[in-house]
Design a protein around this motif. Structure first.
Motif, PDB file in Angstrom:
ATOM      1  N   VAL A 132      -6.466   3.275  -0.930  1.00 12.78           N
ATOM      2  CA  VAL A 132      -5.900   2.153  -0.183  1.00 12.78           C
ATOM      3  C   VAL A 132      -6.973   1.460   0.650  1.00 12.78           C
ATOM      4  O   VAL A 132      -6.996   0.231   0.749  1.00 12.78           O
ATOM      5  N   GLU A 145       0.833  -1.204   0.000  1.00 16.82           N
ATOM      6  CA  GLU A 145       0.000   0.000   0.000  1.00 16.82           C
ATOM      7  C   GLU A 145       0.869   1.257   0.000  1.00 16.82           C
ATOM      8  O   GLU A 145       0.572   2.229  -0.702  1.00 16.82           O
ATOM      9  N   PHE A 171      -5.638  -2.445   0.321  1.00 15.01           N
ATOM     10  CA  PHE A 171      -5.271  -3.216   1.515  1.00 15.01           C
ATOM     11  C   PHE A 171      -6.236  -4.367   1.738  1.00 15.01           C
ATOM     12  O   PHE A 171      -5.839  -5.472   2.115  1.00 15.01           O
TER      13      PHE A 171
END
Length: 414
Positions: free
Chosen positions: A238, A187, A257
């Motif tokens: 993310v 990330e 993520f």
């Protein structure tokens, strides 16, 4: 505002200035991401003049809170003290530590006897001394097994998993950084890499606005927008959306993520099992933590019982011979010596405990069973703390580079 003819003439004459604008904007986007990421982790300790003139990494500065958040997720949803200790077979533990335990008991018996009744102990024949030691040694593994059973029945009274984890991470800020950095390494790489294309796109708009308006304030303004917007957008991509969502009927996106659940679970479980919830750290926490006095009381009770049993029918005579106060001192001294030797003795059980507790696979399995929202909380707290400040720094850097652009443009235009 310039006319189309004037715009074309200026672009032709200063094409290299126009060509540089999106490239510089891309550089702003990339550099501000790198700076924002590093500001999360570095420096480990405050550099500058407290309280405001200086900086400490967001995660190290909030180490206690960050560790607490990470531990809350871990202990409430992934693993519990009862689960850790419930997998240990008390009889197997006694077998694993039998050899060092017997050696310790022999030393303890001789040390206590020499310290409390040196003349009486020295006067005893060697055969009698050995017989006393052997009798105590025979009963010691049973004592260990019984103490382990009692601990398992009420493990929360002698072991605080959250306190152990938080203390360990606050003391070792570099390790705390590693947890968040390794869990989200892809990330962080994505955030840095997307800064360039996002910045380039905004730079194209900047170039068009400059060609039309030729207003010097546009460059720092677009630099500020580039730094702010690219930081904000990258962070959102993310973690959001939590569930896969289709956009414009063209593509589906889920927070980066959250898409890497299996990989993150493997890395996270491996790190926690290797660095934090280890048999050595658990034993240290039980023996030295804030609840260690309760373990001491538990061991003391069993030691007193063992000593009384070995005295057997001769106990009244022993008490008369050495005195009641001295007899109690003997038992207290034995307890202290046993507790002193426990860390060394328990080291023999580490290999067995590592396999039996199976922390790594337990965490991996439990993490993959979390809901997307629960899973997001593993890394999201690292960004939530002072996220606005990181974005603001990106915007400020972008503004400064925009000001530098003005100077460059004015110099090249001469």
């Amino acid at each position: 505002m310039s006319t189309p003819a004037e715009i074309l003439e200026d672009v032709g004459r200063n094409w290299f200035i126009y060509a540089s604008m999106p490239i510089i904007a891309a550089a702003i986007g990339y550099v501000t991401k790198l700076v924002a990421i590093e500001m999360m982790f570095r420096p480990l300790e405050f550099v500058g003049r407290k309280p405001f003139l200086g900086w400490q990494g967001v995660i190290p500065r909030r180490a206690a809170k960050m560790a607490g958040i990470a531990c809350d997720t871990m202990t409430s949803q992934l693993i519990t003290p009862a689960e850790i200790f419930g997998r240990l077979d008390p009889r197997r533990v006694a077998e694993e530590i039998e050899k060092p335990l017997l050696a310790s008991i022999e030393d303890i018996t001789r040390e206590v006897a020499a310290a409390t009744q040196p003349d009486l102990w020295e006067a005893l024949p060697s055969r009698v001394k050995n017989l006393i030691v052997e009798r105590i040694q025979r009963q010691s593994p049973k004592m260990v097994e019984k103490v382990m059973l009692q601990m398992q029945q009420d493990i929360d009274s002698v072991f605080d998993l959250k306190e152990m984890v938080v203390t360990h991470l606050v003391r070792d800020k570099a390790l705390l950084n590693r947890i968040f950095r390794e869990a989200g390494h892809k990330e962080f790489k994505f955030i840095a890499n997307c800064g360039a294309p996002f910045g380039f796109a905004i730079g194209l708009l900047q170039t068009l606005a400059w060609a039309v308006f030729r207003e010097p304030l546009l460059l720092p303004a677009f630099g500020l927008i580039t730094g702010w917007a690219t930081d904000w957008l990258a962070l959102k991509m993310v973690f959001f959306p939590v569930e896969p969502k289709r956009y414009f009927g063209l593509f589906t996106w889920q927070g980066l993520f959250l898409r890497r659940r299996a990989e993150v679970a493997r890395d996270y479980g491996d790190l926690i099992a290797r660095e934090i919830i280890t048999p050595r750290n658990v034993v240290e926490a039980v023996l030295r933590g804030p609840l260690s006095d309760r373990l001491f009381a538990l061991v003391q009770r069993e030691v007193y019982r063992l000593v009384d049993e070995q005295a057997g029918f001769a106990r009244p005579l022993v008490v008369v011979a050495v005195g009641g106060r001295q007899y109690q001192r003997i038992k207290q001294l034995v307890t202290v010596k046993v507790m002193e030797r426990l860390p060394e003795t328990m080291s023999a059980v580490e290999d067995y405990a590592t396999d039996a507790m199976d922390i790594r696979n337990t965490l991996m399995t439990k993490m993959q069973q979390l809901t997307p929202t629960q899973f997001e909380r593993l890394l999201r707290p690292a960004f939530e703390q002072d996220e606005w400040m990181l974005i603001a720094v990106g915007a400020l850097l972008g503004f400064c580079v925009g000001e530098l652009q003005i100077l460059i443009v004015e110099f090249l235009a001469r």
